[in-house]
Design a protein around this motif. Structure first.
Motif, short mmCIF file in Angstrom:
data_model
loop_
_atom_site.label_atom_id
_atom_site.label_comp_id
_atom_site.label_asym_id
_atom_site.label_seq_id
_atom_site.Cartn_x
_atom_site.Cartn_y
_atom_site.Cartn_z
N ASP A 1 49.50 35.63 52.22
CA ASP A 1 50.06 35.31 50.75
C ASP A 1 49.30 34.43 50.12
OD1 ASP A 1 52.68 36.39 52.70
OD2 ASP A 1 52.30 34.49 53.96
N SER A 2 48.38 33.55 50.41
CA SER A 2 47.96 32.41 49.13
C SER A 2 46.85 33.64 48.31
CB SER A 2 46.29 32.15 49.96
OG SER A 2 47.42 31.15 51.15
N TYR A 3 46.80 35.01 49.11
CA TYR A 3 46.28 35.37 48.08
C TYR A 3 47.10 36.23 47.08
CZ TYR A 3 43.63 39.86 46.02
OH TYR A 3 43.62 40.70 45.51
N ASN A 4 47.82 36.08 47.15
CA ASN A 4 49.26 37.15 46.49
C ASN A 4 50.00 36.13 45.64
OD1 ASN A 4 49.32 39.44 47.37
ND2 ASN A 4 50.23 39.25 48.92
N ALA A 5 49.62 34.93 45.64
CA ALA A 5 50.34 33.61 45.15
C ALA A 5 49.30 33.37 44.31
CB ALA A 5 50.37 32.95 45.84
N SER A 6 47.66 34.17 44.02
CA SER A 6 47.15 33.22 43.39
C SER A 6 45.85 34.12 42.54
CB SER A 6 46.16 32.36 44.01
OG SER A 6 45.40 32.53 45.28
N LEU A 7 45.51 34.68 43.40
CA LEU A 7 44.29 36.04 42.71
C LEU A 7 44.79 36.70 42.75
CD1 LEU A 7 41.28 34.79 44.77
CD2 LEU A 7 41.32 34.06 42.92
N ALA A 8 45.74 37.66 43.51
CA ALA A 8 46.34 39.01 43.70
C ALA A 8 46.56 39.69 41.33
CB ALA A 8 47.13 39.14 44.22
N ALA A 9 47.13 38.52 41.78
CA ALA A 9 47.54 39.07 39.66
C ALA A 9 46.43 39.01 38.47
CB ALA A 9 48.74 37.74 39.17
N TYR A 10 45.42 39.17 39.01
CA TYR A 10 43.82 39.39 38.56
C TYR A 10 43.44 40.71 38.98
CZ TYR A 10 45.13 34.58 36.78
OH TYR A 10 45.46 33.07 36.35
N HIS A 11 43.88 41.42 39.90
CA HIS A 11 42.89 42.19 40.37
C HIS A 11 43.91 43.50 40.61
CE1 HIS A 11 40.67 39.30 43.08
NE2 HIS A 11 40.60 39.47 42.26
N PRO A 12 42.95 45.08 40.29
CA PRO A 12 43.42 45.72 40.50
C PRO A 12 43.93 46.26 41.07
CG PRO A 12 41.16 46.50 39.71
CD PRO A 12 41.72 45.07 39.73
N TRP A 13 45.37 47.10 41.87
CA TRP A 13 45.76 47.92 43.37
C TRP A 13 44.93 47.87 43.81
CZ3 TRP A 13 45.78 51.87 45.93
CH2 TRP A 13 46.13 52.54 47.31
N VAL A 14 43.67 48.42 43.73
CA VAL A 14 42.16 48.82 44.96
C VAL A 14 41.83 48.38 45.52
CG1 VAL A 14 40.57 50.09 45.15
CG2 VAL A 14 42.16 51.31 43.45
N VAL A 15 42.14 46.41 44.21
CA VAL A 15 41.10 45.94 44.63
C VAL A 15 42.31 45.50 45.93
CG1 VAL A 15 40.24 43.17 44.41
CG2 VAL A 15 39.41 45.26 42.84
N ARG A 16 43.68 44.76 45.27
CA ARG A 16 44.08 44.18 45.82
C ARG A 16 44.48 44.81 47.34
NH1 ARG A 16 47.08 44.54 40.99
NH2 ARG A 16 48.54 45.92 42.37
#
Length: 132
Positions: free
Chosen positions: A58-73
């Motif tokens: 949840d923390s990742y999705n609210a902060s860093l996920a937007a900067y990563h491509p699908w595979v990294v997410r």
């Protein structure tokens, strides 16, 4: 540091590649601090049976996920599943009991929030929040 970034963005080194790398580094570093704040707050406020992997996701999705491509997410989500339960994670912090770790997080989080807020203000002042 802000002057260095500003000089790099407006000085003689305006190469597109350098600007893109610098912008990405600034954005990811800033959002990583946000992730840390959200993750530690989730650990602090979570119930004893809370899953660390869910807090982290949840923390990742609210902060860093937007900067990563699908595979990294997706890879990050799989990695989060390897985290131990919340109380085990808190014990592994070597602060003492989970309750003592939660108390320590309660003391540390205001400082992390202050650093994030000050950084955000500085970036806003120098127009670094909306970098490409």
């Amino acid at each position: 540091m802000v002057n260095y970034f500003r000089h790099s963005l407006t000085g003689a080194t305006k190469r597109r590649e350098g600007l893109a790398v610098l912008a990405a580094a600034i954005a990811v570093t800033f959002q990583a601090l946000r992730w840390l704040q959200l993750f530690l707050e989730g650990l602090r406020t979570g119930r004893e049976d809370s899953r660390t992997s869910v807090i982290c996701r949840d923390s990742y999705n609210a902060s860093l996920a937007a900067y990563h491509p699908w595979v990294v997410r997706k890879a990050a989500t799989v990695a989060f599943c390897t985290l131990p339960p919340r109380d085990t994670f808190l014990e592994n912090m070597n602060v003492g009991t989970p309750e003592e770790a939660v108390a320590m997080l309660g003391e540390a989080l205001p400082y992390i929030c202050d650093v994030y807020g000050i950084t955000q203000e500085l970036f806003a002042q120098h127009k670094l929040l909306d970098l490409p």
